[in-house]
Scaffold this active site. Structure first.
Site: not given
Length: 210
Positions: A134, A136, A162
């Site tokens: 990931d 992000r 997140k």
């Protein structure tokens, strides 16, 4: 305090949104100056929070295949549709982040799909391509929220990373609110991998491969 520059709103425009199932809502779309990654992320402001209530926020990573073409290999399209209505009802913002394929890009995502067809899960496929599971980073999202005057929120997400990244960036996350569960015959292995590898809050017992 987190060390990143402030962003500022660039433009605001009213846009009526219409979905294929007939749902419609008016939104305000906001663009920004000064985002650290230089990408054209978008804030979609929906509804009005009740007095004293925290806005409901979803950070939705762009998914061309799911959001636009209705791919059944992920749950992104249904999550986007659900998020717009839930945020409009409670009041808040959907951050549409240009992070295709968990940040690896569209072509790499499709390459990863080909490896998944050979038996790898979504995370194994990324690493087999020499890419992060990931990639992000949500610094730009924190900048966008700051530019909108939001320093505390309820986060609509199944993904604990997140919420943790936002907290580390100085944004107050009061609650993490799970999304619905949108299974298809083609995405069950994908959803199970998200639970087992990155601890997404999805009901594992219901995600049986069929």
């Amino acid at each position: 305090m987190p060390d990143f520059p402030a962003a500022t709103p660039r433009a605001r425009v009213r846009v009526p949104l219409r979905f294929q199932d007939g749902y419609s809502v008016d939104a305000e779309m906001v663009t920004f100056h000064g985002l650290v990654d230089g990408r054209e992320h978008l804030a979609i402001v929906l509804g009005d929070p009740a007095p004293g209530a925290a806005p409901l926020v979803r950070m939705h990573s762009e998914c061309l295949t799911g959001d636009v073409f209705g791919s059944a290999r992920c749950d992104c399209g249904p999550q986007l549709r659900e998020a717009v209505e839930r945020i409009a009802d409670q009041g808040g913002v959907l951050l549409y982040l240009r992070q295709e394929g968990r940040g690896i890009g569209l072509y790499n995502k499709l390459d990863a799909y080909a490896l998944q067809d050979q038996g790898l899960d979504t995370y194994e496929a990324n690493t087999a391509l020499g890419l992060p599971e990931d990639a992000r980073d949500y610094t730009a999202a924190a900048q966008m929220l700051g530019a909108l005057g939001i320093d505390e929120l309820d986060l609509l997400s199944n993904n604990p990373d997140k919420a943790q990244q936002l907290r580390d960036l100085g944004v107050g996350v009061r609650h993490r609110v799970p999304t619905g569960v949108f299974t298809t015959a083609h995405n069950v292995r994908y959803l199970r991998a998200k639970v087992l590898t990155t601890q997404h809050t999805l009901p594992l017992a219901e995600l049986t491969a069929g």
